[in-house]
Enzyme design. Sequence first.
Site, PDB file in Angstrom:
ATOM      1  N   ARG A  18       0.837  -1.209   0.000  1.00  0.00           N
ATOM      2  CA  ARG A  18       0.000   0.000   0.000  1.00  0.00           C
ATOM      3  C   ARG A  18       0.871   1.258   0.000  1.00  0.00           C
ATOM      4  NH1 ARG A  18      -2.603  -4.291   1.517  1.00  0.00           N
ATOM      5  NH2 ARG A  18      -4.885  -4.448   1.431  1.00  0.00           N
ATOM      6  N   ARG A 109      -5.473 -17.558 -10.437  1.00  0.00           N
ATOM      7  CA  ARG A 109      -6.280 -17.027  -9.331  1.00  0.00           C
ATOM      8  C   ARG A 109      -7.475 -16.210  -9.845  1.00  0.00           C
ATOM      9  NH1 ARG A 109      -2.225 -14.904  -4.852  1.00  0.00           N
ATOM     10  NH2 ARG A 109      -4.168 -14.900  -3.659  1.00  0.00           N
ATOM     11  N   GLN A 152      -8.226  -7.444  -0.390  1.00  0.00           N
ATOM     12  CA  GLN A 152      -7.798  -7.065  -1.742  1.00  0.00           C
ATOM     13  C   GLN A 152      -8.987  -6.533  -2.545  1.00  0.00           C
ATOM     14  OE1 GLN A 152      -5.757 -10.503  -3.321  1.00  0.00           O
ATOM     15  NE2 GLN A 152      -4.009 -10.222  -1.946  1.00  0.00           N
ATOM     16  N   ASP A 302      -3.361 -16.255   6.250  1.00  0.00           N
ATOM     17  CA  ASP A 302      -2.038 -16.569   5.690  1.00  0.00           C
ATOM     18  C   ASP A 302      -1.211 -17.465   6.623  1.00  0.00           C
ATOM     19  OD1 ASP A 302      -2.673 -15.061   3.458  1.00  0.00           O
ATOM     20  OD2 ASP A 302      -1.650 -13.262   4.170  1.00  0.00           O
ATOM     21  N   ARG A 333      -4.025 -24.083  -0.878  1.00  0.00           N
ATOM     22  CA  ARG A 333      -3.294 -24.388   0.364  1.00  0.00           C
ATOM     23  C   ARG A 333      -3.954 -25.463   1.206  1.00  0.00           C
ATOM     24  NH1 ARG A 333      -1.114 -18.339   1.753  1.00  0.00           N
ATOM     25  NH2 ARG A 333       0.746 -18.457   0.435  1.00  0.00           N
TER      26      ARG A 333
END
Length: 418
Positions: A18, A109, A152, A302, A333
């Site tokens: 950012r 993605r 996001q 994450d 994942r």
Amino acid sequence: MGLRGTVQVPGDKSMTHRAFLFGGIAEGTTRVRNALEGADCLASLEAMQALGAQIDRTPEEIRITGTDTFQEATIDCGNSGTTIRLLSGILAGGQAAYALDGDASLRRRPMKRITEPLALFGANITGETAPLHITGTPLVGTTYTLPVASAQVKSAMLLAGLHATGETTVIEPVLSRDHTERMLPQFGVDVTIDEREDGRHIRVQGPVRLHATSLDIPGDPSSAAFWWTAAAIGQDSRITTTHVLMNPTRIGFLQTLRQMGASVEINHRSEDGGEETADVTVETTSLQAITVEGDQIPSLIDEIPLLALLATQAEGRTIIRDAEELRVKETDRIETVVTALQRLGANIEATDDGMIIEGPTSLQAAEVDSAGDHRLAMMLTIAATINPEIMVHGREVVEVSYPTFYDDLKKLQSDQSE
Ligand code: S3P
């Protein structure tokens, strides 16, 4: 032998992205100290340079002189979902044509989650996956309720709102990381936040130009989490991570670690540029299984590969659910974590939206691969600290978010003084 010592982890990845992106569109020169210079964040910095911002580096800081006319460019976002999604929001209201692409993982993605809501502003974007083609066009503010808890997506919408005429409101039913809302005011932008029954209403009024600022980026809690885990599962280990970001939307893993019975000390709390920081020390203890679900998930998304590793060392059955977002990260994942930990002999199985782990198990010697996923490479390397016969391949991907990871590991392995 366990790990003992102190680590200053690199700057926070989300905040560095950012700082670079906002600095690149701000009027004047933004100075960023302790930026994370990993491949993901450098993709954001180089993107702003390609669009016309000027970058100067000194040993102490990165200086970005922003632009508000973005020249035509083809941008390689590498492995970085944050770069491609936030940049799409910025460029939707631009003046030229842009192509945003990335590596094989990024090309898989989902991008519809940003192209659909950006179309509500009148944006002209094609592609459901990278490469995305954007033709900058005048935008009109809109209201959008996030269907997934994604910072996001939220940020892409708010950034498009800066270039749109009128008001833009993003409604967030489940809180996701809030760095965009916290950092925009530092660039002089008014961001209004109302907590309502249907969620947080975050509002910006456009068009508005950002004004340059100075930022000092605290340590990344998602990177510190590797050392917290190493200390929690090691033998007689104690690791301190200094000056770590303590933003409440980011420390779900630390809270979970505590609930599992880990010894966690938090010292030297301070406040830095609108964000709280602290030193965090974790020590080896016995761990108990836990269930992690619902609104907790975005605050540790994450760190779930690490949570799975912790759970292999905890007594009982750990259940992780409502984490289907894991399937659309740098790798799937759920699949990659379960497959790798199974190879190490863990009692772990995948579910549609998470995993179930039965512990404790002693992890066995095996060769495992990172599958090109930085967080997997580091999680498996932490697993190897409790069994040095675990061999991790594809280790170089740590470059994406923590280029000095192996140096810090070596330092802890040689620093037994504390
Ligand atoms: C990020 C948001 C999260 C996170 C990613 C960084 C950000 O992704 O997993 O590593 O900086 O905004 P989503 O917004 O897709 O959940």
